[in-house]
Write a protein that holds these residues in place. Structure first.
Motif: not given
Lengths: 397, 366
Positions: A319, B97, B100, B102-105, B193, B210
């Motif tokens: 990222t 966060d 999605k 987190e994934e997309l920042q 999401d 996780t």
């Protein structure tokens, strides 16, 4: 409580697994409270030359990010000659010391291996040149695979200036110097019997025969010089605060700040002061035991940070390439430094120059950091951690 | 004596230490219903806050369209007030966060401040930019709108001039549209999401690196430490630098909103800890209840009290933190200190009680 116990367990298991536990012995030397030694009412501790080199190193690595510098001006800071106007500090300009002359220059490792010493100095020279000729011209361009330039860390973070392979040469040089200058000089030079006991040092120390015009014996001074490469920028060496330079002192602070390794700073300081007291007490057995402790613990700083940055880089790669490249640039510098570490009770480093060169080649293969995979970084981290008495998990966070 | 004890201890530990390379993870079982905790947080806090934000974001987007179609004083003011309304709700969701986001920042595209003005102006001048580039994370989101709506010039007339008569006025308008599109698109994706994944989210109650619960708690504390304590207070107050940096406050171009945004964020943090439903007085199962169930009412009470103390201190500050820092930075650093006390309570005391590991490291700073 459970947690506390566990962490004691972890710390102790480090010691427990050391292959070469020294036999329990009677220690005659009494450990002093601090690294403070006096003779005739005046301090006998002296390490001005080390402080000077740390300061020169600091100005030199800062200058690596100034695009007004040239190869010649950077080389002049790296290989200063007395009187040359290379630094902002007049005392540094006047000094006859230089950083480059002490790179890969220890008695144990390089006195009879000038081939490697020359190759290592040439590495630093080539990185300096590449920073000026490869990175400086691309300073305002966006970096991409195969192209030098700038890359910003995610979240509006710092801008990093990297080579075509994603390497910040200034970080590689900075972290490489921690090994090539500080660690090599401490572990393989000043703590070595070949230096401490050279010429008539033992007889002189036994007789308290002082150097001309000085308040110390040669052996005392050699030990202080080892101490100075770690604590040379401390305002008060009887109470080191750490994080006072950009080199070993800073990264001891970082490792101490990791709960898995808390206490290492005290172990190192204690070994330095007990070893110095042992020299005063003419107790060379105790001195040598402390030197071996220092070899293990100071080598660990390099190993832990190498693994730490590889893991941080791995975590950031998907990222945040800018952040990852910065981590990996610090990591590759610490990896380079592994060849200057020293296993206790051994004549060898934890990793040979050939092994380190192999790591360096793997990290720079193809487009370098742009091409790295998590598997490669994990494999390398595991290989490094396996040689030391810490786990990948402990060092990685 | 100590040495002797240590030796004995070593020999006991050696066996264990050398026999296995696996780290022993103690399994703690407790009777607390972690699922009920996650259900309350998802249904009564995250989703209503996401929905409110989504609606405010939609209104902001519409106000942006109106303004770029007809750039006048009334439409500028309407856009500004939509911006602020959405920005306040944002304070309730930045901490999530997860998934999605987190994934997309998500947060890196919504609220990185200070913005780099030269990046924004270069983008506008060239008319060619990629807002998905990491390089532009500090040239978009709420802070970029703050600059475009309040900071382009000293007077409203001069600001409007940029969108009407200036040579590249189309580029200015297009940039507002591009920034709003990015924010709106990301928001819709994150919100939908989370709703889709909610079932999996609330059942991931195990104690692993996780699991939803561990990640949520870590994100929560990380946000409190970095997004709230450091970004809103510590960095501008100079806690991490040699001198104060008042230009780094949140909402610096609007200027008089940094306190309101910070208090909103602090309320959101406290509400999550206490399980208080979004925009309501009802409370449900919370981290606080979890502590009480573990017989750690002492920690639970200390955390709530500390949030109250910090909030009281923050309320004494100027509406503009920049003004506060320039006139009396001591009150600003006092606020930081009160917030910091709660970091320790959350990160050390609470996490130890939950037996949950911290999953982030403090930045190196170099």
């Amino acid at each position: 409580m459970r947690k506390v116990l566990l962490s004691i367990g972890c710390v102790v298991s480090l010691m427990a697994c050391t292959e070469t536990d020294p036999e329990p012995q009677i220690i005659e030397t009494v450990a002093p409270a601090t690294y403070s030694f006096e003779r005739s009412g005046a301090s006998s501790v002296s390490f001005g030359g080390q402080t000077t080199r740390i300061e020169m190193g600091g100005e030199f690595v800062s200058a690596l990010k100034s695009t007004s510098e040239t190869v010649a001006s950077l080389n002049a800071k790296f290989a200063h000659t007395a009187g040359a106007n290379n630094f902002s500090d007049a005392d540094l300009n006047a000094s006859s010391k230089s950083v480059r002359s002490k790179v890969a220059a220890s008695t144990d490792f390089y006195a009879s291996n000038t081939t490697d010493a020359t190759a290592i100095k040439a590495d630093f020279d080539s990185w300096i040149e590449a920073q000026v000729t490869e990175v400086f011209p691309m300073w305002d361009m966006d970096a991409s695979a195969g192209n030098a330039g700038q890359i910003q860390e995610a979240g509006g973070g710092s801008i990093r200036y990297v080579s075509a392979k994603g390497i910040e040469y200034n970080q590689l040089i900075n972290k490489g110097l921690i090994g090539a200058l500080m660690v090599d000089q401490i572990l393989n030079n000043y703590l070595s019997p070949a230096v401490l006991d050279a010429a008539s040092n033992v007889a002189d120390n036994d007789a308290e025969s002082l150097n001309d015009g000085k308040n110390y014996t040669t052996m005392e001074h050699k030990w202080d010089e080892a101490f100075g490469y770690l604590y040379g920028k401390e305002a008060d060496i009887t109470a080191p605060t750490l994080n006072n330079d950009s080199f070993l002192n800073k990264y001891l602070s970082r490792v101490e700040g990791d709960a898995d390794f808390a206490g290492i700073a005290e172990e190192i300081y204690n070994a330095f002061k007990l070893g110095r007291a042992a020299i005063v007490a003419k107790d060379y057995t105790t001195r040598n035991v402390q030197a071996e402790i220092l070899r293990e613990k100071i080598s660990e700083i390099v190993g832990i940070r190498a693994v730490y940055y590889l893991q941080q880089g791995k975590n950031n790669l998907p990222t945040d390439k800018g952040g990852a490249f910065h981590d990996l640039s610090e990591g590759i510098g610490f990896i380079y430094s592994l060849q200057f570490t020293r296993m206790p009770n051994s004549t060898a480093s934890y990793f040979t120059k050939a092994e380190v060169d192999e790591f360096m080649a793997t990290l720079q293969n193809g487009n370098g950091f742009w091409d790295l995979s998590s598997e490669t970084l994990d494999e390398m981290s595991a290989t490094i951690a396996a040689k030391f008495n810490f786990t990948l998990a402990q060092a990685g966070s | 004596m100590f040495r002797r004890f240590l030796l004995l201890f070593i020999s006991i530990v050696t066996l264990h230490a050398c026999s296995s390379s696996e780290e022993i993870v103690p399994t703690i079982t407790d009777s607390f219903d972690r699922n009920a905790l996650l259900v309350n947080i998802a249904d009564n806090i995250i989703i209503p806050a996401y929905e409110d934000f989504s609606s405010k974001m939609g209104a902001l987007n519409t106000a942006g369209e109106t303004f770029t179609t007809t750039p006048n004083q009334a439409n500028l003011e309407a856009l500004r007030s939509s911006w602020f309304a959405a920005y306040k709700v944002w304070q309730h969701i930045e901490m999530f966060d997860i998934g999605k986001a987190e994934e997309l920042q998500f947060k890196f595209y919504m609220n990185i401040y200070p913005v780099t003005v030269s990046d924004i102006e270069d983008n506008i001048a060239s008319g060619s930019y990629d807002l998905n580039s990491v390089n532009n994370q500090d040239a978009q989101g709420f802070p970029a709108l703050d600059y475009l709506l309040h900071g382009l010039a000293d007077t409203d007339t001069a600001i409007l001039e940029k969108f009407t008569n200036a040579e590249n006025n189309d580029n200015y308008k297009n940039y507002i549209t591009a920034v709003l599109n990015q924010m709106h698109t990301l928001t819709l994706s994150v919100v939908s999401d989370f709703k889709t994944q909610k079932g999996a989210f609330v059942t991931s109650t195990e104690n692993t690196a996780t699991s939803s619960l561990n990640k949520l708690i870590n994100d929560y504390i990380f946000y409190y430490e970095k997004g709230l304590r450091a970004n809103k207070f510590g960095i501008p107050a100079g806690t991490f630098s040699s001198t104060p940096l008042p230009d780094k406050v949140e909402g610096r171009y609007k200027n008089d909103v940094s306190k309101e945004l910070a208090l909103e964020a602090l309320t959101a943090v406290q509400n999550l800890f206490e399980g208080k439903h979004y925009n309501a007085e009802t409370t449900g199962v919370s981290f606080k209840d979890y502590l009480i169930t573990l017989n750690r009412t002492d920690i639970a009470t200390s955390i709530s009290n500390q949030f109250n103390i910090a909030s009281t201190q923050v309320q004494t500050l100027e509406n503009s933190f920049a003004t506060q820092i320039n006139t009396n930075n001591t009150e600003m650093t006092r606020s930081y200190d009160e917030l910091q006390i709660a970091v320790v309570l959350l990160k050390v005391d609470m996490l130890q009680a939950f037996n949950i590991s911290v999953d982030y490291v403090d930045a190196d700073g170099d």
